[in-house]
Enzyme design. Structure first.
Site, PDB file in Angstrom:
ATOM      1  N   LYS A 144      37.011  33.449  49.962  1.00  0.00           N
ATOM      2  CA  LYS A 144      36.959  33.262  48.504  1.00  0.00           C
ATOM      3  C   LYS A 144      36.565  31.838  48.121  1.00  0.00           C
ATOM      4  O   LYS A 144      35.873  31.627  47.132  1.00  0.00           O
ATOM      5  CB  LYS A 144      38.290  33.678  47.851  1.00  0.00           C
ATOM      6  CG  LYS A 144      38.543  35.190  48.006  1.00  0.00           C
ATOM      7  CD  LYS A 144      39.400  35.826  46.921  1.00  0.00           C
ATOM      8  CE  LYS A 144      39.346  37.354  47.055  1.00  0.00           C
ATOM      9  NZ  LYS A 144      40.115  38.113  46.108  1.00  0.00           N
ATOM     10  N   LYS A 153      37.530  44.816  44.692  1.00  0.00           N
ATOM     11  CA  LYS A 153      37.292  44.810  43.241  1.00  0.00           C
ATOM     12  C   LYS A 153      36.263  43.758  42.886  1.00  0.00           C
ATOM     13  O   LYS A 153      35.389  43.968  42.072  1.00  0.00           O
ATOM     14  CB  LYS A 153      38.592  44.509  42.506  1.00  0.00           C
ATOM     15  CG  LYS A 153      39.570  45.641  42.519  1.00  0.00           C
ATOM     16  CD  LYS A 153      40.744  45.313  41.608  1.00  0.00           C
ATOM     17  CE  LYS A 153      42.042  45.424  42.372  1.00  0.00           C
ATOM     18  NZ  LYS A 153      42.555  44.127  42.819  1.00  0.00           N
ATOM     19  N   LYS A 155      34.706  44.737  53.259  1.00  0.00           N
ATOM     20  CA  LYS A 155      35.712  45.699  52.811  1.00  0.00           C
ATOM     21  C   LYS A 155      35.478  46.005  51.330  1.00  0.00           C
ATOM     22  O   LYS A 155      34.961  45.166  50.602  1.00  0.00           O
ATOM     23  CB  LYS A 155      37.122  45.149  53.040  1.00  0.00           C
ATOM     24  CG  LYS A 155      37.649  44.252  51.941  1.00  0.00           C
ATOM     25  CD  LYS A 155      39.160  44.130  52.020  1.00  0.00           C
ATOM     26  CE  LYS A 155      39.699  43.353  50.824  1.00  0.00           C
ATOM     27  NZ  LYS A 155      39.741  44.128  49.574  1.00  0.00           N
TER      28      LYS A 155
HETATM   29  P1  ATP Z   1      40.023  41.444  44.962  1.00  0.00           P
HETATM   30  O1  ATP Z   1      38.595  41.673  45.388  1.00  0.00           O
HETATM   31  O2  ATP Z   1      40.142  40.902  43.559  1.00  0.00           O
HETATM   32  O3  ATP Z   1      40.827  40.640  45.973  1.00  0.00           O
HETATM   33  P2  ATP Z   1      41.021  43.895  46.091  1.00  0.00           P
HETATM   34  O4  ATP Z   1      40.180  45.109  45.943  1.00  0.00           O
HETATM   35  O5  ATP Z   1      41.020  43.196  47.406  1.00  0.00           O
HETATM   36  O6  ATP Z   1      40.682  42.893  44.890  1.00  0.00           O
HETATM   37  P3  ATP Z   1      43.858  43.459  45.760  1.00  0.00           P
HETATM   38  O7  ATP Z   1      44.486  43.518  44.416  1.00  0.00           O
HETATM   39  O8  ATP Z   1      43.570  42.111  46.333  1.00  0.00           O
HETATM   40  O9  ATP Z   1      42.500  44.331  45.727  1.00  0.00           O
HETATM   41  O10 ATP Z   1      44.749  44.270  46.779  1.00  0.00           O
HETATM   42  C1  ATP Z   1      45.615  45.341  46.388  1.00  0.00           C
HETATM   43  C2  ATP Z   1      46.046  46.133  47.605  1.00  0.00           C
HETATM   44  O11 ATP Z   1      44.953  46.951  48.073  1.00  0.00           O
HETATM   45  C3  ATP Z   1      46.452  45.256  48.800  1.00  0.00           C
HETATM   46  O12 ATP Z   1      47.553  45.874  49.451  1.00  0.00           O
HETATM   47  C4  ATP Z   1      45.238  45.286  49.693  1.00  0.00           C
HETATM   48  O13 ATP Z   1      45.572  45.048  51.055  1.00  0.00           O
HETATM   49  C5  ATP Z   1      44.738  46.711  49.461  1.00  0.00           C
HETATM   50  N1  ATP Z   1      43.299  46.817  49.699  1.00  0.00           N
HETATM   51  C6  ATP Z   1      42.331  46.128  49.045  1.00  0.00           C
HETATM   52  N2  ATP Z   1      41.118  46.481  49.486  1.00  0.00           N
HETATM   53  C7  ATP Z   1      41.313  47.416  50.460  1.00  0.00           C
HETATM   54  C8  ATP Z   1      40.439  48.170  51.308  1.00  0.00           C
HETATM   55  N3  ATP Z   1      39.118  48.012  51.226  1.00  0.00           N
HETATM   56  N4  ATP Z   1      40.966  49.051  52.179  1.00  0.00           N
HETATM   57  C9  ATP Z   1      42.322  49.206  52.267  1.00  0.00           C
HETATM   58  N5  ATP Z   1      43.211  48.528  51.497  1.00  0.00           N
HETATM   59  C10 ATP Z   1      42.723  47.648  50.599  1.00  0.00           C
HETATM   60 MG    MG Z   2      42.064  41.324  47.588  1.00  0.00          MG
END
Ligand code: ATP
Ligand code: MG
Length: 331
Positions: free
Chosen positions: A111, A196, A193
């Site tokens: 990040k 969001k 991965k």
């Molecule tokens: P950002 O990109 O803003 O970090 P994010 O999609 O990574 O958003 P988070 O809010 O950071 O989402 O994470 C919420 C939960 O979802 C955490 O437990 C994280 O480990 C899980 N998670 C996020 N992305 C994945 C993925 N691609 N596969 C499995 N679990 C995920």
């Molecule tokens: Mg995240």
């Protein structure tokens, strides 16, 4: 009974990676354990963010979580900034967290690479995450694989704090991760991965047209250049998604037709799109109901914050006492 804490940032749309990696586990755990589920808005402002939409995104995330099956009557569902004790405990923990450990975190490296001048919030993000968990003395944290490293750091912070301030009777348990079978769902770009913030997602509340629009160009096994080239489903993200959304007979058929070039990737994606849309339909319907009654969602969140705060204050009182602060009069 375990005490579960888990959070999700209102940093974009709730996606199927979040659902399969974390939210689905919350739904399963809510009947068995004591669960606190938090929309972590303080985490979502660590980089550049849109001020005007933060409040709406926070509510929408709560709606998505409830629509996915989390029941605010069974869990304590709340918004992080509604419980200011999170920030206070974070500061107290910041004083004993080594900068070197923070700089080692993979998420920090990823990040921070996007900034010329790195906001300190991105560096100390895992300390706030440790505070989230410790504030409720939670012992179990359902997360995706990307958060396991942060949890290791949280355990290290626990060990340090207990050794320094509660050597005889530890105040904090060491929180352990719970991973689902979908610990790391890849994005539709096949590069990183599903995240969001990367725009490589399928939203949990996407209508069938949007699901198809996103799936159609999604990356598959590169060996399948034309319909006649056989592929290896094991390395195809679409196959992984089939395993989560299609019945076993379909998964077996997909495997066979991919290996024998029995159909093209678009045929395979169409079946997935249909199964995925069918699985998501009830969640979309529930979300539509909740969106029409935002005051009910806000009321549920307010109740959650009150419950969470009672617990948070107890922990902080103990922490303040152990760390030697002068108590305020009457406390
Ligand atoms: P950002 O990109 O803003 O970090 P994010 O999609 O990574 O958003 P988070 O809010 O950071 O989402 O994470 C919420 C939960 O979802 C955490 O437990 C994280 O480990 C899980 N998670 C996020 N992305 C994945 C993925 N691609 N596969 C499995 N679990 C995920
Ligand atoms: Mg995240």
């Amino acid at each position: 009974m375990s005490r579960i804490f888990s959070g999700i940032q209102p940093s974009g749309e709730l996606h199927i990676g979040n659902y399969l990696g974390a939210v689905k586990n919350w739904v399963e755990l809510q009947d068995k354990e004591e669960c606190l589920i938090c929309v972590v808005d303080l985490h979502a402002i660590t980089g550049k963010y849109d001020v005007a939409s933060l409040a709406a995104r926070t509510r929408e995330m709560a709606i998505g979580i409830i629509a996915a099956g989390v029941d605010p009557k069974k869990v304590i569902l709340f918004v992080q900034s509604h419980v200011p004790e999170h920030s206070e405990l974070q500061w107290l923990l910041t004083t004993l967290t080594p900068v070197g450990e923070l700089e080692r975190m993979t998420q920090y490296k990823d990040k921070s690479a996007k900034y010329e001048s790195i906001p300190a919030g991105i560096l100390v993000y895992p300390i706030l995450m440790a505070a989230d968990i410790l504030l409720y003395r939670a012992d179990t944290v359902p997360v995706g694989e990307d958060q396991v490293q942060h949890l290791e750091l949280a355990r290290e912070i626990v060990r340090k704090w207990n050794a320094e301030f509660a050597p005889d009777a530890p105040v904090f348990p060491e929180p352990k991760p719970v991973l689902s079978t979908a610990r790391r769902i890849m994005g539709l770009d096949g590069q990183a991965k599903m995240s969001k913030s990367l725009g490589n997602t399928i939203g949990l509340l996407d209508p069938p047209e949007a699901v198809w629009e996103k799936l159609r160009p999604a990356v598959t096994d590169p060996a399948r250049k034309t319909k006649k080239d056989p592929g290896n489903p094991e390395i195809c993200n679409i196959f992984t998604l089939h395993k989560h959304f299609s019945p076993p007979a379909t998964v077996a058929e997909v495997d066979q037709k991919c290996r024998t070039a029995g159909w093209g990737c678009l045929d395979c994606k169409k079946v997935l799109a249909d199964n995925m849309s069918a699985a998501l339909a009830p969640m979309r319907a529930r979300a539509a109901e909740l969106k029409a009654a935002p005051e009910q969602v806000d009321a549920a969140l307010a109740l959650g914050a009150t419950k969470a705060r009672t617990e948070a204050r107890k922990t902080l009182a103990l922490v303040r006492e152990r760390m030697g602060f002068l108590p305020t009069q009457g406390s």
